[in-house]
Design a protein around this motif. Structure first.
Motif, PDB file in Angstrom:
ATOM      1  N   GLY A 164       0.794  -1.219   0.000  1.00  0.00           N
ATOM      2  CA  GLY A 164       0.000   0.000   0.000  1.00  0.00           C
ATOM      3  C   GLY A 164       0.826   1.269   0.000  1.00  0.00           C
ATOM      4  N   GLY A 165       2.143   1.153   0.227  1.00  0.00           N
ATOM      5  CA  GLY A 165       3.013   2.311   0.192  1.00  0.00           C
ATOM      6  C   GLY A 165       3.491   2.789   1.533  1.00  0.00           C
ATOM      7  N   ALA A 166       2.768   2.467   2.605  1.00  0.00           N
ATOM      8  CA  ALA A 166       3.204   2.876   3.932  1.00  0.00           C
ATOM      9  C   ALA A 166       4.472   2.126   4.339  1.00  0.00           C
ATOM     10  N   VAL A 167       5.283   2.770   5.159  1.00  0.00           N
ATOM     11  CA  VAL A 167       6.400   2.103   5.828  1.00  0.00           C
ATOM     12  C   VAL A 167       6.014   2.016   7.296  1.00  0.00           C
ATOM     13  N   LEU A 168       6.025   0.797   7.831  1.00  0.00           N
ATOM     14  CA  LEU A 168       5.574   0.559   9.196  1.00  0.00           C
ATOM     15  C   LEU A 168       6.745   0.464  10.160  1.00  0.00           C
TER      16      LEU A 168
END
Length: 311
Positions: A301-305
């Motif tokens: 989704g593009g997020a970095v967690l």
């Protein structure tokens, strides 16, 4: 049934190639601190995740790989945007560098940043390779370090400074001068190699060429010596899973990301595996410098967690 596949898999729609070249860039926000919904797996002490870099445009901002430079800046490969992005310690976007279909992002022994390019089926006709640049420059300029690879994705440096690149046809060994060690590489053929990490004189590689979800140990001194240390299909419940990126911590424990969104903890000595986190599909993982119980993970989704491990 999923109709989209990650860049490191064998199916990949051409429409996303066009999107990567035409859509506008999404702005980055400061680091967020509120936890996101995740579903820990009861068989292991659960990890917890919160967004470090928020998601942008779905799939277009796919965060294929993450890594740190020597200055502590975070770099994110945006494969469908054909660029890698630099974020400072506050989470602000400070630079973008054009790289064609970027994959792994790794800091080299010379302080330069090395980025795999050509992480796409197009590498069958337009071969991929590795570029490098000065990550501290205001406007970094990439230059080709080595080329000629088919669908490269993962990368790792060993303790002597040699670079290993995982591709769909196996692992390629690149000397510090940019030449390929063809004799070594010929012995390290393994269909579906994807992520790779080095520990001492061993490489750990995720392999999905049949069966899915194997974790292999390859001897650097004898690359024909390859041992399966874990098989996610038999170790975890559910359908076979695509094993993507991985890292090894200071205790020699592996953490592997999967297409189904699991973060899997593996003891390579025993082969015991358990999932510590489940959620959105995970593409990559890196240890946070100076934080032994913290990882960062890229997502489709593009997020970095930011992942907090339980010890």
């Amino acid at each position: 049934m999923r109709t989209l596949r990650r860049p490191g898999s064998l199916l990949w729609p051409a429409v996303l190639v066009a999107l990567a070249c035409t859509a506008p860039a999404a702005a980055a926000d400061p680091i967020a601190t509120q936890p996101i919904a995740t579903q820990p797996i009861a068989s292991c002490a659960p990890a917890f995740a919160a967004p470090a870099v928020p998601a942008g445009v779905p799939f277009l901002d796919w965060s294929e790989n993450v890594g740190y430079d020597a200055q502590g800046n975070l770099w994110v490969s945006r494969t469908y945007r054909n660029e890698v992005q630099r974020y400072n310690r506050s989470g602000a976007l400070t630079a973008t560098v054009p790289v064609e279909f970027p994959g792994a992002v790794r800091s080299g022994p010379d302080g330069l940043l090395y980025v795999v390019y050509g992480d796409s089926p197009t590498s069958a006709i337009r071969p991929g390779g590795v570029v490098r640049f000065d990550p501290s420059a205001a406007n970094p300029k990439p230059e080709v370090f080595v080329s000629g690879f088919t669908f490269p994705n993962g990368a790792a440096f060993d303790e002597t400074g040699d670079l290993y690149v995982a591709s769909t046809v196996g692992v390629v060994r690149v000397r510090r001068d940019g030449s390929v060690d063809t004799a070594w590489t010929g012995k390290a053929a393994k269909l579906g190699a994807n992520g790779i990490v080095a520990q001492g004189r061993s490489l750990y590689v995720t392999s999905n060429g049949g069966p899915l979800g194997q974790i292999l140990r390859i001897s650097i001194d004898d690359p024909s010596n390859q041992t399966a240390v874990a098989d996610l299909a038999s170790s975890l419940p559910g359908v076979p899973d695509f094993a993507d990126d991985l890292l090894v911590d200071a205790d020699g424990i592996l953490y592997v990301t999967t297409l189904s969104g699991q973060l899997v903890r593996i003891d390579p000595a025993s082969g015991v595996a358990c999932a510590v986190l489940s959620g959105a599909p995970l593409t990559s993982v890196v240890a946070t410098p100076g934080q032994p119980d913290e990882l960062l993970a890229g997502t489709e989704g593009g997020a970095v967690l930011r992942v907090q491990l339980a010890r």
